[in-house]
Write a protein that holds these residues in place. Structure first.
Motif, PDB file in Angstrom:
ATOM      1  N   GLU A 141       0.810  -1.198   0.000  1.00  0.00           N
ATOM      2  CA  GLU A 141       0.000   0.000   0.000  1.00  0.00           C
ATOM      3  C   GLU A 141       0.855   1.264   0.000  1.00  0.00           C
ATOM      4  O   GLU A 141       0.332   2.364  -0.132  1.00  0.00           O
ATOM      5  CB  GLU A 141      -0.945   0.016   1.215  1.00  0.00           C
ATOM      6  N   LEU A 142       2.153   1.120   0.178  1.00  0.00           N
ATOM      7  CA  LEU A 142       3.049   2.271   0.165  1.00  0.00           C
ATOM      8  C   LEU A 142       3.540   2.582  -1.239  1.00  0.00           C
ATOM      9  O   LEU A 142       4.393   3.449  -1.429  1.00  0.00           O
ATOM     10  CB  LEU A 142       4.236   2.030   1.087  1.00  0.00           C
ATOM     11  N   TYR A 156      -5.135   7.290  -9.558  1.00  0.00           N
ATOM     12  CA  TYR A 156      -4.148   6.535  -8.789  1.00  0.00           C
ATOM     13  C   TYR A 156      -2.986   6.145  -9.705  1.00  0.00           C
ATOM     14  O   TYR A 156      -3.191   5.856 -10.889  1.00  0.00           O
ATOM     15  CB  TYR A 156      -4.755   5.239  -8.235  1.00  0.00           C
ATOM     16  N   VAL A 157      -1.794   6.135  -9.148  1.00  0.00           N
ATOM     17  CA  VAL A 157      -0.621   5.593  -9.836  1.00  0.00           C
ATOM     18  C   VAL A 157       0.030   4.605  -8.885  1.00  0.00           C
ATOM     19  O   VAL A 157       0.356   4.952  -7.747  1.00  0.00           O
ATOM     20  CB  VAL A 157       0.383   6.696 -10.218  1.00  0.00           C
ATOM     21  N   ARG A 158       0.213   3.374  -9.348  1.00  0.00           N
ATOM     22  CA  ARG A 158       0.814   2.320  -8.512  1.00  0.00           C
ATOM     23  C   ARG A 158       2.212   1.997  -9.036  1.00  0.00           C
ATOM     24  O   ARG A 158       2.385   1.638 -10.207  1.00  0.00           O
ATOM     25  CB  ARG A 158      -0.071   1.070  -8.550  1.00  0.00           C
ATOM     26  N   TYR A 159       3.208   2.164  -8.159  1.00  0.00           N
ATOM     27  CA  TYR A 159       4.594   1.860  -8.518  1.00  0.00           C
ATOM     28  C   TYR A 159       4.991   0.483  -7.994  1.00  0.00           C
ATOM     29  O   TYR A 159       4.302  -0.098  -7.144  1.00  0.00           O
ATOM     30  CB  TYR A 159       5.534   2.921  -7.954  1.00  0.00           C
ATOM     31  N   LEU A 160       6.128  -0.006  -8.460  1.00  0.00           N
ATOM     32  CA  LEU A 160       6.616  -1.305  -8.009  1.00  0.00           C
ATOM     33  C   LEU A 160       7.310  -1.201  -6.656  1.00  0.00           C
ATOM     34  O   LEU A 160       7.324  -2.163  -5.893  1.00  0.00           O
ATOM     35  CB  LEU A 160       7.589  -1.897  -9.047  1.00  0.00           C
ATOM     36  N   ILE A 217       5.972   1.815 -13.246  1.00  0.00           N
ATOM     37  CA  ILE A 217       4.550   1.879 -12.913  1.00  0.00           C
ATOM     38  C   ILE A 217       3.889   0.524 -13.158  1.00  0.00           C
ATOM     39  O   ILE A 217       4.039  -0.067 -14.231  1.00  0.00           O
ATOM     40  CB  ILE A 217       3.846   2.973 -13.749  1.00  0.00           C
ATOM     41  N   GLU A 218       3.180   0.047 -12.151  1.00  0.00           N
ATOM     42  CA  GLU A 218       2.443  -1.208 -12.283  1.00  0.00           C
ATOM     43  C   GLU A 218       1.113  -0.962 -12.995  1.00  0.00           C
ATOM     44  O   GLU A 218       0.730  -1.686 -13.899  1.00  0.00           O
ATOM     45  CB  GLU A 218       2.192  -1.822 -10.910  1.00  0.00           C
ATOM     46  N   TYR A 219       0.406   0.093 -12.581  1.00  0.00           N
ATOM     47  CA  TYR A 219      -0.826   0.467 -13.285  1.00  0.00           C
ATOM     48  C   TYR A 219      -1.216   1.896 -12.935  1.00  0.00           C
ATOM     49  O   TYR A 219      -0.758   2.459 -11.935  1.00  0.00           O
ATOM     50  CB  TYR A 219      -1.980  -0.484 -12.954  1.00  0.00           C
ATOM     51  N   CYS A 220      -2.039   2.480 -13.779  1.00  0.00           N
ATOM     52  CA  CYS A 220      -2.650   3.788 -13.529  1.00  0.00           C
ATOM     53  C   CYS A 220      -4.153   3.635 -13.656  1.00  0.00           C
ATOM     54  O   CYS A 220      -4.637   2.834 -14.463  1.00  0.00           O
ATOM     55  CB  CYS A 220      -2.188   4.829 -14.546  1.00  0.00           C
ATOM     56  N   SER A 221      -4.904   4.386 -12.877  1.00  0.00           N
ATOM     57  CA  SER A 221      -6.359   4.354 -13.012  1.00  0.00           C
ATOM     58  C   SER A 221      -6.923   5.736 -12.732  1.00  0.00           C
ATOM     59  O   SER A 221      -6.375   6.487 -11.915  1.00  0.00           O
ATOM     60  CB  SER A 221      -6.989   3.325 -12.064  1.00  0.00           C
ATOM     61  N   ILE A 222      -7.999   6.070 -13.421  1.00  0.00           N
ATOM     62  CA  ILE A 222      -8.655   7.363 -13.255  1.00  0.00           C
ATOM     63  C   ILE A 222     -10.022   7.137 -12.636  1.00  0.00           C
ATOM     64  O   ILE A 222     -10.771   6.238 -13.046  1.00  0.00           O
ATOM     65  CB  ILE A 222      -8.786   8.076 -14.618  1.00  0.00           C
ATOM     66  N   ILE A 223     -10.360   7.932 -11.626  1.00  0.00           N
ATOM     67  CA  ILE A 223     -11.651   7.809 -10.950  1.00  0.00           C
ATOM     68  C   ILE A 223     -12.706   8.519 -11.786  1.00  0.00           C
ATOM     69  O   ILE A 223     -12.548   9.691 -12.146  1.00  0.00           O
ATOM     70  CB  ILE A 223     -11.588   8.412  -9.537  1.00  0.00           C
ATOM     71  N   SER A 279       9.840   3.413  -2.652  1.00  0.00           N
ATOM     72  CA  SER A 279      10.757   4.539  -2.875  1.00  0.00           C
ATOM     73  C   SER A 279      10.379   5.319  -4.127  1.00  0.00           C
ATOM     74  O   SER A 279      10.566   6.541  -4.196  1.00  0.00           O
ATOM     75  CB  SER A 279      12.194   4.035  -2.998  1.00  0.00           C
ATOM     76  N   GLN A 280       9.835   4.609  -5.131  1.00  0.00           N
ATOM     77  CA  GLN A 280       9.426   5.285  -6.358  1.00  0.00           C
ATOM     78  C   GLN A 280       8.191   6.152  -6.116  1.00  0.00           C
ATOM     79  O   GLN A 280       8.083   7.276  -6.624  1.00  0.00           O
ATOM     80  CB  GLN A 280       9.155   4.246  -7.450  1.00  0.00           C
ATOM     81  N   ALA A 281       7.260   5.617  -5.317  1.00  0.00           N
ATOM     82  CA  ALA A 281       6.061   6.390  -4.976  1.00  0.00           C
ATOM     83  C   ALA A 281       6.447   7.637  -4.182  1.00  0.00           C
ATOM     84  O   ALA A 281       5.917   8.733  -4.409  1.00  0.00           O
ATOM     85  CB  ALA A 281       5.095   5.527  -4.181  1.00  0.00           C
ATOM     86  N   ALA A 282       7.388   7.473  -3.243  1.00  0.00           N
ATOM     87  CA  ALA A 282       7.835   8.602  -2.428  1.00  0.00           C
ATOM     88  C   ALA A 282       8.503   9.667  -3.295  1.00  0.00           C
ATOM     89  O   ALA A 282       8.301  10.872  -3.099  1.00  0.00           O
ATOM     90  CB  ALA A 282       8.803   8.119  -1.353  1.00  0.00           C
TER      91      ALA A 282
END
Length: 224
Positions: free
Chosen positions: A19-20, A65-69, A46-52, A72-75
């Motif tokens: 979740e981080l 949302y943007v999901r990184y692997l 990036i693992e995936y991107c999604s738009i609400i 540290s990349q998300a930070a």
């Protein structure tokens, strides 16, 4: 810091590392998932991107949302991306997206400016004003004038009024004879202008210098 806050918040249980890696961002409603990926791929894998999207109309809500692997990349994305994206670490998936969107708008955008707290709600149309405050006697518009006994710095004033979404422009003018500050602010909606006036009229910026914020006629029908 974001990771530490997430671990210490809520029910005080540890947040799963997975979740981080997910961040929550504010984006233009015209963005596609590919646009979102293109803007954030520079910070990591990036693992995936999604738009609400609105469940009824299918229109983007301007959030994604943007999901990184890696955490540290998300930070890094949160730290380095343009501030207009207002990126924060996303809540765990077990929290409903509607609840998180509400919290994001009403809680996470409470910046403190030089000792003054501005509890901005990022959806001014839905903010709960006191009943007395809603009985606006003066004509309203999308345009405001800001007056100060001290001169303004364009970038600082823009940043202050940009805390309310929908800012279209900030035009700072200076009287060379009085050295006082004067600026014209315009928002995309009257609701944003009303909220900006509600929060910033009388605000001390910098401390000890009170701002005077009033509506300017913008040529539109103020009754709406």
């Amino acid at each position: 810091v974001f990771i530490a806050q997430s671990r210490a918040s809520g029910s005080h249980r540890d947040v799963e590392d997975e979740e981080l890696t997910r961040i929550f961002v504010m984006i233009p409603k015209t963005y596609t998932e590919e646009d979102l990926r293109e803007k954030f791929k520079m910070y990591g894998d990036i693992e995936y991107c999604s738009i609400i999207k609105n469940k009824t109309t299918g229109e983007s809500k301007g959030l994604g949302y943007v999901r990184y692997l890696k955490p540290s990349q998300a930070a890094r994305a949160i730290e380095e991306c343009d501030r207009s994206y207002r990126a924060i670490l996303a809540e765990p998936k077990n929290k409903s997206s509607e609840s998180f969107e509400h919290d994001y708008y009403s809680n996470s955008m409470r910046p403190e400016l030089r000792g003054n707290t501005l509890p901005f709600c990022m959806q001014p149309e839905f903010c709960s004003f006191e009943k007395a405050e809603t009985r606006i006697q003066e004509p309203v518009s999308k345009r405001l004038s800001v007056i100060s006994r001290l001169p303004f710095i364009q970038e600082q004033l823009f940043a202050l009024f940009d805390l309310v979404p929908g800012l279209e422009y900030c035009d700072v003018q200076r009287d060379p004879h009085t050295n006082s500050g004067y600026a014209v602010i315009q928002y995309s909606t009257a609701a944003s202008a009303i909220y900006a006036k509600y929060k910033l009229h009388g605000f001390e910026y910098p401390p000890g210098n009170r701002l005077t914020v009033v509506f300017l006629e913008d040529g539109n029908d103020s009754s709406e």
